[in-house]
Motif scaffolding. Structure first.
Motif, short mmCIF file in Angstrom:
data_model
loop_
_atom_site.label_atom_id
_atom_site.label_comp_id
_atom_site.label_asym_id
_atom_site.label_seq_id
_atom_site.Cartn_x
_atom_site.Cartn_y
_atom_site.Cartn_z
N TRP A 69 0.83 -1.21 0.00
CA TRP A 69 0.00 0.00 0.00
C TRP A 69 0.87 1.27 0.00
O TRP A 69 0.39 2.36 -0.26
N SER A 97 6.22 9.42 4.95
CA SER A 97 5.22 9.85 5.94
C SER A 97 5.77 9.78 7.36
O SER A 97 5.16 10.35 8.27
N VAL A 129 19.34 2.71 6.45
CA VAL A 129 19.47 1.88 5.26
C VAL A 129 20.93 1.72 4.85
O VAL A 129 21.32 0.74 4.23
N LEU A 130 21.74 2.71 5.26
CA LEU A 130 23.17 2.63 4.92
C LEU A 130 23.82 1.42 5.59
O LEU A 130 24.69 0.77 5.02
N ILE A 156 12.52 2.74 -6.88
CA ILE A 156 12.65 4.21 -6.90
C ILE A 156 13.32 4.69 -5.62
O ILE A 156 13.09 4.13 -4.54
N THR A 196 14.84 10.02 -6.76
CA THR A 196 13.96 11.18 -6.57
C THR A 196 14.56 12.20 -5.61
O THR A 196 13.98 13.25 -5.40
N VAL A 237 12.63 15.35 -3.58
CA VAL A 237 11.95 15.21 -2.29
C VAL A 237 12.85 15.62 -1.12
O VAL A 237 12.50 15.41 0.05
N GLN A 242 12.54 8.77 -14.76
CA GLN A 242 12.37 7.31 -14.60
C GLN A 242 12.81 6.61 -15.90
O GLN A 242 12.66 7.16 -16.99
C1 S0N Z 1 6.85 4.89 -6.43
C2 S0N Z 1 5.93 5.84 -7.19
C3 S0N Z 1 6.59 6.30 -8.49
C4 S0N Z 1 4.64 5.05 -7.52
O1 S0N Z 1 3.69 5.89 -8.17
P1 S0N Z 1 2.17 5.39 -8.30
O2 S0N Z 1 2.13 3.98 -8.80
O3 S0N Z 1 1.47 6.45 -9.08
O4 S0N Z 1 1.59 5.30 -6.79
P2 S0N Z 1 1.30 6.48 -5.77
O5 S0N Z 1 -0.13 6.83 -5.82
O6 S0N Z 1 2.27 7.58 -5.88
O7 S0N Z 1 1.61 5.71 -4.39
C5 S0N Z 1 0.72 4.74 -3.88
C6 S0N Z 1 0.68 4.92 -2.39
O8 S0N Z 1 1.97 4.65 -1.89
C7 S0N Z 1 2.43 5.76 -1.13
N1 S0N Z 1 3.88 5.86 -1.28
C8 S0N Z 1 4.61 5.59 -2.38
N2 S0N Z 1 5.90 5.80 -2.15
C9 S0N Z 1 6.02 6.18 -0.86
C10 S0N Z 1 7.10 6.53 -0.03
N3 S0N Z 1 8.39 6.48 -0.46
N4 S0N Z 1 6.83 6.89 1.25
C11 S0N Z 1 5.59 6.90 1.71
N5 S0N Z 1 4.51 6.58 0.97
C12 S0N Z 1 4.72 6.22 -0.31
C13 S0N Z 1 1.72 6.94 -1.73
O9 S0N Z 1 1.71 8.02 -0.82
C14 S0N Z 1 0.36 6.34 -2.00
O10 S0N Z 1 -0.35 6.30 -0.77
P3 S0N Z 1 -1.87 6.76 -0.71
O11 S0N Z 1 -2.60 5.83 -1.64
O12 S0N Z 1 -2.24 6.56 0.72
O13 S0N Z 1 -1.91 8.19 -1.15
C15 S0N Z 1 5.54 7.08 -6.35
O14 S0N Z 1 4.73 6.64 -5.28
C16 S0N Z 1 6.71 7.80 -5.79
O15 S0N Z 1 7.36 8.57 -6.48
N6 S0N Z 1 7.01 7.57 -4.48
C17 S0N Z 1 7.98 8.32 -3.73
C18 S0N Z 1 9.38 7.89 -4.09
C19 S0N Z 1 10.37 8.62 -3.20
O16 S0N Z 1 10.55 9.82 -3.35
N7 S0N Z 1 11.04 7.92 -2.26
C20 S0N Z 1 11.88 8.47 -1.28
C21 S0N Z 1 13.27 8.77 -1.81
N8 S0N Z 1 14.20 8.93 -0.71
C22 S0N Z 1 14.63 7.86 -0.08
O17 S0N Z 1 14.33 6.73 -0.38
C23 S0N Z 1 15.56 8.11 1.06
C24 S0N Z 1 16.65 7.10 1.03
C25 S0N Z 1 17.18 6.81 2.34
O18 S0N Z 1 16.50 6.12 3.02
C26 S0N Z 1 18.52 7.30 2.75
C27 S0N Z 1 19.29 7.98 1.86
C28 S0N Z 1 20.56 8.39 2.21
C29 S0N Z 1 21.04 8.15 3.47
C30 S0N Z 1 20.25 7.45 4.36
C31 S0N Z 1 18.98 7.06 4.03
C32 S0N Z 1 18.16 6.37 5.02
O19 S0N Z 1 17.05 6.79 5.22
O20 S0N Z 1 18.61 5.45 5.72
#
Ligand code: S0N
Length: 285
Positions: A45, A91, A109-110, A132, A156, A160, A190
């Motif tokens: 989800w 979130s 995650v590192l 992603i 992304t 973000v 993408q």
């Molecule tokens: C994946 C995408 C492209 C999918 O698009 P689609 O199919 O149109 O679905 P959506 O309607 O957008 O999404 C469906 C539901 O899923 C929720 N959702 C999706 N992705 C996330 C997310 N990453 N976090 C929370 N919720 C997510 C949507 O909100 C939706 O929910 P509802 O239906 O309730 O509205 C598209 O979803 C997308 O682009 N997602 C976001 C991708 C993104 O930006 N990810 C984060 C990038 N940054 C990181 O990952 C940080 C990395 C990291 O962790 C890190 C980095 C460096 C050093 C340390 C760390 C660390 O944290 O340890």
């Protein structure tokens, strides 16, 4: 290890849940019975975005797998066909990291990346749908990637407000080159499975219905090979970009082999028997 059959999938495998990991909420851990462990991120989800709990469970699973002599190869995947993983769960992103149930913000995650690279067994990403952000980095850190035709890859961070300057940058540039890595990060576009294949990010692209069967085939082909040779090669390939830590991993594999030799054992035995060691029979060629 007590296991229980749960399903028969397209790959022809009767996956069985792993008892040790039964309390997990975000990750399903299954065993094929012939050496393959499958780790599935189960938050469809959220497009399988990870939270601190997800990462903890993955870490525990990798620690278990490291010591489990029955596991030869790991498959990492996401629940469903929409996403492999969409990175950190935005979130619960606080002001200093991702906030878990204990209220502590973390960038954990590192640590997981390091565990995956240190595992002396191959990890294969099985990607359907989106890989992603941090999810894209997870598949890159895996040793191999098999992708379904519906897979989509991208970063992304600059959109973000995050970035991964670790493996997410340096290892990506080793795989696809500096120009492409900069394109990935600066433009946040993408790329489809075929484009990712052309860039060398993916080892094979298959139809979605064939994804698991193909991945299992790759696992079984690897399992026919020498586990020691595979572990040493993984460490050697890591050492190329892991600096001192990589050399230490490679040296660890050499030490493990030395421990198994008569020469290494003579040193241990002599110490335990309170005598002078006799290394004379082990002259070098
Ligand atoms: C994946 C995408 C492209 C999918 O698009 P689609 O199919 O149109 O679905 P959506 O309607 O957008 O999404 C469906 C539901 O899923 C929720 N959702 C999706 N992705 C996330 C997310 N990453 N976090 C929370 N919720 C997510 C949507 O909100 C939706 O929910 P509802 O239906 O309730 O509205 C598209 O979803 C997308 O682009 N997602 C976001 C991708 C993104 O930006 N990810 C984060 C990038 N940054 C990181 O990952 C940080 C990395 C990291 O962790 C890190 C980095 C460096 C050093 C340390 C760390 C660390 O944290 O340890």
């Amino acid at each position: 290890m007590g296991i229980e059959a749960v399903e028969s999938c397209g790959g022809g495998v009767n996956w069985a849940l792993v008892d040790r990991c039964r309390g997990f909420e975000d990750v399903r851990v299954e065993f094929s019975g012939d050496g393959i462990m499958k780790l599935t991120i189960c938050r469809p989800w959220k497009r399988n975005a990870f939270r601190p709990k997800t990462l903890r469970e993955l870490e525990q699973a990798f620690l278990f797998i490291r010591d489990d002599p029955n596991t030869r190869v790991v498959i990492m995947t996401g629940e469903g066909t929409e996403a492999f993983c969409s990175g950190g769960d935005q979130s619960i992103r606080g002001d200093g990291g991702y906030v878990g149930e204990d209220g502590v913000p973390r960038l954990e995650v590192l640590d997981l990346h390091i565990l995956m690279r240190r595992l002396p067994k191959p990890v294969i990403a099985m990607v359907a749908g989106y890989a992603i952000g941090g999810g894209h980095i997870l598949h890159m850190v895996c040793d191999l990637t098999i992708a379904a035709e519906n897979a989509r890859f991208g970063q992304t961070g600059p959109k973000v407000g995050s970035f991964d300057g670790g493996y997410g940058s340096s290892y990506m540039s080793r795989i696809i080159g500096q120009k492409r890595a900069r394109e990935f990060w600066f433009l946040c576009r993408q790329y489809n499975a075929e484009e990712a294949f052309q860039m060398g990010l993916v080892n094979k692209v298959v139809r979605l219905e064939e994804l698991e069967a193909e991945t299992v085939r790759w696992c079984r082909e690897i399992m026919e090979k020498s586990p020691t040779a595979i572990a040493c090669l993984k460490a050697a390939l890591n050492a190329d970009c892991d600096g001192q830590a990589g050399l230490s991993q490679l040296a660890g594999e050499a030490t493990r082999l030395f421990y198994q030799s008569k020469e290494g054992q003579e040193g241990r035995d002599a110490f335990l028997e309170r005598r002078k060691p006799d290394f004379a029979p082990y002259a070098r060629f």
